[in-house]
Design a protein around this motif. Structure first.
Motif, PDB file in Angstrom:
ATOM      1  N   ARG A   1      39.026  35.353  40.314  1.00 31.66           N
ATOM      2  CA  ARG A   1      39.589  34.997  41.621  1.00 31.66           C
ATOM      3  C   ARG A   1      38.523  34.885  42.690  1.00 31.66           C
ATOM      4  O   ARG A   1      38.733  34.230  43.703  1.00 31.66           O
ATOM      5  CB  ARG A   1      40.658  36.016  42.026  1.00 31.66           C
TER       6      ARG A   1
ATOM      7  N   MET B   1      47.112  33.756  39.543  1.00 32.62           N
ATOM      8  CA  MET B   1      47.970  34.378  40.557  1.00 32.62           C
ATOM      9  C   MET B   1      49.431  34.311  40.128  1.00 32.62           C
ATOM     10  O   MET B   1      50.258  35.098  40.580  1.00 32.62           O
ATOM     11  CB  MET B   1      47.808  33.663  41.904  1.00 32.62           C
TER      12      MET B   1
ATOM     13  N   VAL C   1      39.118  39.938  38.909  1.00 26.40           N
ATOM     14  CA  VAL C   1      38.403  39.988  40.182  1.00 26.40           C
ATOM     15  C   VAL C   1      37.336  38.892  40.222  1.00 26.40           C
ATOM     16  O   VAL C   1      37.205  38.161  41.201  1.00 26.40           O
ATOM     17  CB  VAL C   1      37.784  41.383  40.392  1.00 26.40           C
TER      18      VAL C   1
ATOM     19  N   LEU D   1      51.567  37.326  39.162  1.00 32.29           N
ATOM     20  CA  LEU D   1      52.181  38.300  40.064  1.00 32.29           C
ATOM     21  C   LEU D   1      53.701  38.279  39.907  1.00 32.29           C
ATOM     22  O   LEU D   1      54.382  39.225  40.269  1.00 32.29           O
ATOM     23  CB  LEU D   1      51.814  37.999  41.518  1.00 32.29           C
TER      24      LEU D   1
ATOM     25  N   ASN E   1      44.077  30.436  38.830  1.00 35.41           N
ATOM     26  CA  ASN E   1      43.436  31.716  39.134  1.00 35.41           C
ATOM     27  C   ASN E   1      44.312  32.894  38.708  1.00 35.41           C
ATOM     28  O   ASN E   1      44.146  34.014  39.158  1.00 35.41           O
ATOM     29  CB  ASN E   1      43.067  31.825  40.621  1.00 35.41           C
TER      30      ASN E   1
ATOM     31  N   MET F   1      41.629  30.457  46.838  1.00 33.52           N
ATOM     32  CA  MET F   1      42.912  29.782  47.058  1.00 33.52           C
ATOM     33  C   MET F   1      43.296  29.769  48.538  1.00 33.52           C
ATOM     34  O   MET F   1      43.134  30.754  49.240  1.00 33.52           O
ATOM     35  CB  MET F   1      43.986  30.511  46.260  1.00 33.52           C
TER      36      MET F   1
END
Ligand code: ADP
Ligand code: MG
Lengths: 274, 333
Positions: free
Chosen positions: A107, A76, A104, A79, A74, A112
């Motif tokens: 995700r 992530m 957006v 980050l 996803n 998650m």
């Protein structure tokens, strides 16, 4: 000339059909995926097709890249600013690394659940309603419905229906984790990524979550990282064994745990290292 | 390593060194007890001294102000609008203009400083690239230790002419100018405390929000800032303390005229930010140096100090209560 054209066209149709059926079977298709944290390579040439609707377990010793792989699905993982990736992950015919991909959207369809239950310091209701609100739902009646439905799906409704306005931090660890699952369900994802979701929980809560996963797999594609091999054997349909950032073996869970192909897989599942 | 430890505990078992007995479990050495006792008492003593000093100040203010309180009465202080303490006939001890001025200047400063400070804090903590942050943080810190007389001077020679020009006033030294320059003084406190508390919001919350498809701004607005709210409130309160107690800057920027800084707007009396004002602190500073000791005027200045003390105390207490109530609600205690 004309003949060739039809042949070409037929070939195209065939390819399309094949692609279509593949999409029906696989939700993710990772191809030649590499990932670096700065100069350290954490994922090495990963090729993995992840089945739709069902549970895929990812096992392997600590630091082998399980969480990293999961968070790549996803995006992530981005980050962490020093992350760099090559290769592709196909999701609904799109490479999720394409610059045109809307994070957006990605995700909200690839949800998650984290290792440590992480409800927001808000009420139970507001935790579940957070996602829908962010995605623009304002009507109280609709939110109420979503909250109830999500909490029912995560098996928490009966326990919390009379205290929806109390802080989520007052729940037990297991309840908090099921709340986090409800919060994820509330945005109606297609895939749920779970990173060792029971490692912080007691056996009873763990069992509840495992049962929940069994129910959810009818409607969702679940990818779960777990440290616990019995858990993988109990709940998953497919298992991928990661080692040092590589996929050593990926097969039906039965096969992985009974007759693994690779010596390293066998060593790991019999507890010789890890 | 592990084996070593095992071996050791094995040998300890054999030699009986590690044997657990009832005596061992229940006995506590005299030295440890004494230390515990002393440390506990020391904390108590230091804490008590702080409270004691505070009470001493309060007592001192009341004692010195008691003459004026008795002769003039607290009602006249709080509601009177005439301040002519040294006039032989018709002396007035109305401190209302000072109270209103302090209120105006402080509120004005906070109205500017709160949004400015919070946005800057969010920017430093969440948005700014590392390099920008490394420049901004020290700048804010320097601002915090900047001598207030310099800020006052800037207000006097640079800001007030600009304000006068901008609004067509004959004199730019007024509540507005004081508010602006005070907001700059309150800013660093608000920024650093708000930034710290935003930074200390667990990463987990942010990750959860991103994973649900929230954008960065939505995450800041709905998760990070609310979770940091009590810290941000504390920053605002300290900023308030700074603004209400500040003397030198307002002295130089506010004009210090003795009048009621209000004006009628369509029949409603409203504070007039373009009038020259004198705050509680400024009045003490102006008159305190040459007031005859022991006079009624002298005593009246202590009443003003008392009013200032009570305002600060009440505001801080209220803030404390609000903050801890909110924290309790969050943690479900
Ligand atoms: N934020 C990070 N920054 C740098 N390196 C990281 C970071 N997260 C993980 N790694 C490194 O990537 C490798 C894989 O980590 P991870 O995916 O967390 O493993 P696992 O979940 O299998 O235990 C490890 O070597 C780890 O040190
Ligand atoms: Mg991990």
């Amino acid at each position: 000339m004309a003949l060739m054209k039809t042949v070409v066209r037929e070939k195209n149709v065939e390819e399309k059909l094949q692609q279509h059926s593949e999409e029906n079977v696989n939700v993710f298709k990772a191809k030649g995926l590499n990932l670096w944290y700065g100069n350290d390579q954490a994922l090495k040439n990963i090729n993995l097709d992840i089945k739709k609707n069902g549970v895929t377990a990812i096992i392997g010793p600590s630091g082998c890249g399980k969480s990293t792989f999961l968070k790549t699905l996803n995006r992530m993982v981005e980050l962490v600013p020093i992350v760099r990736t090559t290769g592709s992950i196909n999701y609904h015919g799109v490479n999720i690394f394409d610059t045109s991909v809307n994070l957006v959207e990605l995700r909200s369809s690839v949800g998650m659940v984290f290792q440590k239950p992480n409800p927001f310091p808000k009420s139970i209701y507001d935790n579940v309603a957070f996602g829908p609100r962010v995605h623009g739902i304002k009507k109280k009646a609709i939110l109420n419905d979503i909250v109830e439905k999500s909490l029912r799906s995560s098996g928490l409704w009966e326990e919390v229906k009379n205290r929806l306005n109390e802080s989520a931090l007052g729940l037990s660890g297991g309840q908090q984790q099921r709340l986090c699952i409800a919060r994820t369900l509330a945005v109606e994802p297609e895939v749920i990524l779970m990173d060792e979701p029971t490692s912080a929980l007691d056996p009873k809560s763990t069992l509840k979550i495992e049962e929940l996963i069994q129910e959810l797999k009818e409607n969702y594609s679940i990818i779960i990282v777990t440290h616990n091999m019995q858990q993988a054997a109990r709940i998953s349909d497919k298992t991928a064994f990661f080692l040092n950032g590589e996929v050593v073996e990926y097969d039906d869970t039965d096969i992985i745990f009974s007759t693994p192909n690779d010596k390293r897989t066998e060593d790991y599942i019999t507890g010789r290292f890890g | 390593m592990e084996l070593d430890a095992q071996n050791r505990s094995e040998s300890e078992k054999i030699s009986g060194l590690k044997q657990v007995t009832k005596e061992k479990l229940t006995q506590k050495s005299f030295k440890a007890n004494l230390l515990d006792f002393l440390i506990e008492k020391a904390f108590f003593v230091f804490g008590s001294i702080a409270v004691f000093v505070l009470l001493l100040i309060l007592y001192f203010l009341i004692r010195e102000g008691s003459d004026a309180l008795r002769e003039v009465g607290i009602v006249e202080f709080l509601t009177g609008t005439r301040w002519y303490p040294s006039s032989p006939q018709g002396a007035g001890y109305g401190a209302l203009p000072f109270i209103i001025s302090s209120f105006m200047v402080t509120t004005g400063a906070l109205i500017i400083a709160i949004p400015w400070g919070i946005f800057t804090a969010i920017f430093i903590a969440e948005i700014a690239p590392k390099r920008v942050r490394e420049i901004l943080k020290p700048v804010v810190e320097v601002l915090a230790i900047f001598p207030s007389v310099i800020l006052g001077f800037i207000a006097l020679v640079i800001l007030s002419p600009i304000v006068a020009n901008l609004f067509g006033l004959s004199n730019g030294l007024n509540a507005f100018t004081a508010s602006v320059i005070l907001s700059v003084m309150a800013l660093p406190t608000i920024i650093s405390i708000a930034e710290d508390s935003i930074k200390s919001v667990p990463k987990d919350y942010r990750e959860a929000a991103y994973a649900l498809g929230a954008t960065r701004w939505e995450t800041i607005k709905t998760i990070t800032v609310p979770a940091a709210k009590s810290g941000i409130m504390a920053g605002i309160m300290l900023g308030f303390g700074r603004a209400v107690g500040e003397t030198m800057t307002v002295l130089m920027a506010a004009g210090n005229a003795l009048n009621m800084p209000v004006r009628e707007f369509f029949g409603v009396t409203l504070p007039n930010y373009f009038s020259s004002v004198r705050t509680l602190t400024a009045n003490i500073a102006i008159e305190g140096s040459d007031v005859p000791w022991g006079s009624l005027h002298y005593s009246a200045l202590f009443v003003i100090a008392l009013i200032l003390f009570v305002i600060t105390f009440v505001v801080n207490l209220t803030a404390d209560i609000l903050i801890s109530r909110q924290r309790r609600k969050l943690n479900n205690e």
